[in-house]
Design a protein around this motif. Structure first.
Motif, PDB file in Angstrom:
ATOM      1  N   LEU A   1       0.808  -1.247   0.172  1.00 16.36           N
ATOM      2  CA  LEU A   1       0.105   0.152  -0.049  1.00 16.36           C
ATOM      3  C   LEU A   1       0.925   1.078  -0.127  1.00 16.36           C
ATOM      4  O   LEU A   1       0.275   2.389  -0.198  1.00 16.36           O
ATOM      5  N   ASP A   2       2.146   1.223   0.139  1.00 16.33           N
ATOM      6  CA  ASP A   2       3.067   2.212   0.446  1.00 16.33           C
ATOM      7  C   ASP A   2       3.090   3.153  -0.967  1.00 16.33           C
ATOM      8  O   ASP A   2       3.691   2.543  -2.179  1.00 16.33           O
ATOM      9  N   PRO A   3       2.576   4.341  -1.125  1.00 20.35           N
ATOM     10  CA  PRO A   3       2.847   5.171  -2.600  1.00 20.35           C
ATOM     11  C   PRO A   3       4.120   5.464  -2.737  1.00 20.35           C
ATOM     12  O   PRO A   3       4.456   5.727  -3.928  1.00 20.35           O
ATOM     13  N   ALA A   4       5.167   5.343  -1.833  1.00 16.49           N
ATOM     14  CA  ALA A   4       6.487   5.542  -2.131  1.00 16.49           C
ATOM     15  C   ALA A   4       7.164   4.143  -2.423  1.00 16.49           C
ATOM     16  O   ALA A   4       8.665   4.038  -2.654  1.00 16.49           O
ATOM     17  N   GLY A   5       6.562   3.262  -2.414  1.00 18.00           N
ATOM     18  CA  GLY A   5       7.103   1.818  -2.764  1.00 18.00           C
ATOM     19  C   GLY A   5       7.468   1.481  -4.053  1.00 18.00           C
ATOM     20  O   GLY A   5       7.169   2.313  -5.081  1.00 18.00           O
ATOM     21  N   HIS A   6       8.320   0.545  -4.469  1.00 15.48           N
ATOM     22  CA  HIS A   6       8.417   0.117  -5.620  1.00 15.48           C
ATOM     23  C   HIS A   6       7.432  -0.434  -6.725  1.00 15.48           C
ATOM     24  O   HIS A   6       7.495   0.163  -7.905  1.00 15.48           O
ATOM     25  N   ALA A   7       6.477  -1.014  -6.296  1.00 15.27           N
ATOM     26  CA  ALA A   7       5.304  -1.242  -7.132  1.00 15.27           C
ATOM     27  C   ALA A   7       4.126  -1.150  -6.386  1.00 15.27           C
ATOM     28  O   ALA A   7       3.499  -2.125  -5.857  1.00 15.27           O
ATOM     29  N   PRO A   8       3.517   0.340  -5.847  1.00 13.89           N
ATOM     30  CA  PRO A   8       2.370   0.410  -5.153  1.00 13.89           C
ATOM     31  C   PRO A   8       1.100   0.022  -5.892  1.00 13.89           C
ATOM     32  O   PRO A   8       1.047  -0.037  -7.179  1.00 13.89           O
ATOM     33  N   VAL A   9       0.179  -0.669  -5.021  1.00 13.16           N
ATOM     34  CA  VAL A   9      -1.116  -1.236  -5.679  1.00 13.16           C
ATOM     35  C   VAL A   9      -2.006  -0.305  -5.777  1.00 13.16           C
ATOM     36  O   VAL A   9      -3.150  -0.656  -6.251  1.00 13.16           O
ATOM     37  N   THR A  10      -1.958   0.892  -5.033  1.00 11.24           N
ATOM     38  CA  THR A  10      -3.083   1.897  -5.211  1.00 11.24           C
ATOM     39  C   THR A  10      -2.487   3.125  -5.588  1.00 11.24           C
ATOM     40  O   THR A  10      -1.264   3.400  -4.998  1.00 11.24           O
ATOM     41  N   ARG A  11      -3.160   4.210  -6.179  1.00 12.58           N
ATOM     42  CA  ARG A  11      -2.672   5.499  -6.314  1.00 12.58           C
ATOM     43  C   ARG A  11      -2.997   6.417  -5.104  1.00 12.58           C
ATOM     44  O   ARG A  11      -2.682   7.521  -5.335  1.00 12.58           O
ATOM     45  N   ARG A  12      -3.557   5.782  -4.203  1.00  6.38           N
ATOM     46  CA  ARG A  12      -3.891   6.711  -3.131  1.00  6.38           C
ATOM     47  C   ARG A  12      -2.513   7.260  -2.286  1.00  6.38           C
ATOM     48  O   ARG A  12      -1.547   6.375  -2.113  1.00  6.38           O
ATOM     49  N   ILE A  13      -2.337   8.378  -1.834  1.00  4.49           N
ATOM     50  CA  ILE A  13      -1.059   8.821  -1.309  1.00  4.49           C
ATOM     51  C   ILE A  13      -1.163   8.810   0.320  1.00  4.49           C
ATOM     52  O   ILE A  13      -0.212   8.922   1.051  1.00  4.49           O
ATOM     53  N   ASN A  14      -2.381   8.749   0.735  1.00  6.66           N
ATOM     54  CA  ASN A  14      -2.583   8.495   2.241  1.00  6.66           C
ATOM     55  C   ASN A  14      -3.959   7.643   2.639  1.00  6.66           C
ATOM     56  O   ASN A  14      -4.745   7.721   1.787  1.00  6.66           O
ATOM     57  N   PHE A  15      -4.256   7.143   3.719  1.00  3.29           N
ATOM     58  CA  PHE A  15      -5.516   6.302   4.157  1.00  3.29           C
ATOM     59  C   PHE A  15      -6.133   7.029   5.315  1.00  3.29           C
ATOM     60  O   PHE A  15      -6.666   6.303   6.021  1.00  3.29           O
ATOM     61  N   GLN A  16      -5.989   8.505   5.584  1.00  4.12           N
ATOM     62  CA  GLN A  16      -6.548   8.862   6.679  1.00  4.12           C
ATOM     63  C   GLN A  16      -7.853   8.879   6.792  1.00  4.12           C
ATOM     64  O   GLN A  16      -8.675   8.748   7.768  1.00  4.12           O
ATOM     65  N   GLY A  17      -8.519   9.172   5.514  1.00  2.00           N
ATOM     66  CA  GLY A  17     -10.310   8.881   5.429  1.00  2.00           C
ATOM     67  C   GLY A  17     -10.665   7.478   5.767  1.00  2.00           C
ATOM     68  O   GLY A  17     -11.727   7.285   6.752  1.00  2.00           O
ATOM     69  N   TYR A  18     -10.109   6.472   5.689  1.00  4.54           N
ATOM     70  CA  TYR A  18     -10.017   5.154   6.187  1.00  4.54           C
ATOM     71  C   TYR A  18      -9.925   4.846   7.548  1.00  4.54           C
ATOM     72  O   TYR A  18     -10.922   4.339   8.510  1.00  4.54           O
ATOM     73  N   LEU A  19      -8.915   5.523   8.106  1.00 14.39           N
ATOM     74  CA  LEU A  19      -8.681   5.169   9.389  1.00 14.39           C
ATOM     75  C   LEU A  19      -9.444   6.232  10.048  1.00 14.39           C
ATOM     76  O   LEU A  19      -9.949   5.896  11.414  1.00 14.39           O
ATOM     77  N   ASP A  20     -10.194   7.535   9.836  1.00 17.30           N
ATOM     78  CA  ASP A  20     -11.084   8.095  10.539  1.00 17.30           C
ATOM     79  C   ASP A  20     -12.490   7.285  10.393  1.00 17.30           C
ATOM     80  O   ASP A  20     -13.173   7.345  11.629  1.00 17.30           O
ATOM     81  N   GLU A  21     -12.644   6.660   9.346  1.00 15.55           N
ATOM     82  CA  GLU A  21     -14.141   5.989   9.428  1.00 15.55           C
ATOM     83  C   GLU A  21     -13.962   4.805  10.312  1.00 15.55           C
ATOM     84  O   GLU A  21     -15.162   4.560  10.965  1.00 15.55           O
ATOM     85  N   ALA A  22     -12.999   4.017  10.342  1.00 14.27           N
ATOM     86  CA  ALA A  22     -12.876   2.999  11.141  1.00 14.27           C
ATOM     87  C   ALA A  22     -12.978   3.424  12.753  1.00 14.27           C
ATOM     88  O   ALA A  22     -13.503   2.573  13.506  1.00 14.27           O
ATOM     89  N   TRP A  23     -12.226   4.384  13.049  1.00 17.75           N
ATOM     90  CA  TRP A  23     -12.299   4.952  14.354  1.00 17.75           C
ATOM     91  C   TRP A  23     -13.590   5.264  14.850  1.00 17.75           C
ATOM     92  O   TRP A  23     -13.972   5.140  16.110  1.00 17.75           O
ATOM     93  N   THR A  24     -14.493   6.044  13.965  1.00 15.32           N
ATOM     94  CA  THR A  24     -15.795   6.669  14.396  1.00 15.32           C
ATOM     95  C   THR A  24     -16.727   5.247  14.487  1.00 15.32           C
ATOM     96  O   THR A  24     -17.247   5.106  15.571  1.00 15.32           O
ATOM     97  N   GLU A  25     -16.653   4.072  13.813  1.00 17.23           N
ATOM     98  CA  GLU A  25     -17.425   3.103  13.732  1.00 17.23           C
ATOM     99  C   GLU A  25     -16.809   2.439  15.133  1.00 17.23           C
ATOM    100  O   GLU A  25     -17.659   1.699  15.769  1.00 17.23           O
ATOM    101  N   LEU A  26     -15.588   2.514  15.433  1.00 14.00           N
ATOM    102  CA  LEU A  26     -15.370   1.707  16.807  1.00 14.00           C
ATOM    103  C   LEU A  26     -15.945   2.724  17.886  1.00 14.00           C
ATOM    104  O   LEU A  26     -16.173   1.827  18.870  1.00 14.00           O
ATOM    105  N   GLN A  27     -15.868   3.667  18.053  1.00 12.30           N
ATOM    106  CA  GLN A  27     -16.512   4.727  18.992  1.00 12.30           C
ATOM    107  C   GLN A  27     -18.161   4.500  19.180  1.00 12.30           C
ATOM    108  O   GLN A  27     -18.469   4.172  20.314  1.00 12.30           O
ATOM    109  N   LEU A  28     -18.582   4.233  18.032  1.00 14.98           N
ATOM    110  CA  LEU A  28     -20.096   4.097  17.883  1.00 14.98           C
ATOM    111  C   LEU A  28     -20.296   2.741  18.500  1.00 14.98           C
ATOM    112  O   LEU A  28     -21.418   2.486  19.184  1.00 14.98           O
TER     113      LEU A  28
END
Length: 253
Positions: A125-152
């Motif tokens: 998943l590393d965007p700076a890796g040799h062969a990244p499998v996704t074009r995303r440069i960060n995963f903050q949105g996914y982290l935020d959504e998962a954290w919201t779900e955990l709190q709920l």
């Protein structure tokens, strides 16, 4: 365009956890058709558990947002049953009256993982890796959504997130749920194997959640209780076959 009568969305994903003795910002952003809507004016009132107004504000900024000063609520008692009520007037004349539940807390609960932790488990998943499998440069949105779900989910089983004294106990569930969301969200664009990974991580998340045990401040005195708590609720049936909930290893909420 939106087709329902109630056209506007007010984004309030969690209760307002208002930290006493610190400046704290509450907000009620309004959306329509995927775009944030600028209000022409707004006002807000915060009520404590005794239904007394303890904070007010108003303005005409691009989003309904109010900062409670660090000294504004120092005399108030910590606890839940608070609420925040907004009056938001939009440029088309629509007046919204959103309400959110709130809690006055000693300290917030913060996540313990970030992108670096995700990449240690899934280097592809590393965007700076040799062969990244996704074009995303960060995963903050996914982290935020998962954290919201955990709190709920904690709230749904009677655990108040701000009373969890051992945030590292939530690391694995947060990690696995985030990775499940990432692989599930990218599966349609990449390959079916991503959906299989998403399902596998979701199973790992479910197992991690079932085994959670953490230090908890049941009496809200700022110190962890002696006995640990579980994130699981247990159903006890009485003689009339009615269910009541007893939360955690030793009960209480």
């Amino acid at each position: 365009m939106a087709l329902t009568d109630q056209r506007y969305t007010v984004r309030l994903p969690l209760p307002d956890f208002i930290v006493r003795d610190r400046a704290h910002t509450i907000a009620a952003p309004v959306y329509l058709d995927g775009e944030q809507v600028t209000p022409s004016s707004w006002s807000v009132t915060v009520y404590n558990a005794s239904n007394t107004s303890v904070e007010t504000g108003s303005g005409s900024s691009s989003v309904a947002s109010h900062t409670i000063g660090s000294a504004d609520l120092t005399s108030e008692t910590l606890g839940d049953l608070w609420r925040v009520e907004w009056v938001i007037t939009l440029s088309d004349g629509t007046v919204l009256h959103p309400r959110n539940d709130a809690m006055l807390v000693r300290s917030g609960l913060y996540p313990t993982i970030t992108d670096a932790d995700l990449l240690r488990r899934e280097p592809s998943l590393d965007p700076a890796g040799h062969a990244p499998v996704t074009r995303r440069i960060n995963f903050q949105g996914y982290l935020d959504e998962a954290w919201t779900e955990l709190q709920l989910r904690l709230l749904s089983v009677g655990r108040r997130p701000y009373l969890v004294m051992e945030p590292s106990a939530l690391r694995q569930p947060h990690m696995y749920l985030t990775l499940s969301l990432i692989f599930g969200g990218e599966s349609s664009r990449l390959s079916e194997a991503w959906q299989e990974k998403a399902d596998r991580y979701h199973e790992m998340y479910s197992r991690a959640w079932d085994s959670i045990s953490f230090r908890y401040d049941d009496d809200d005195d700022g110190q962890a209780d002696t006995r640990r708590k579980s994130a699981q609720g247990t159903v006890w049936l009485n003689g009339r076959d009615r269910a009541r909930w007893r939360y955690g290893i030793d009960g209480g909420g």
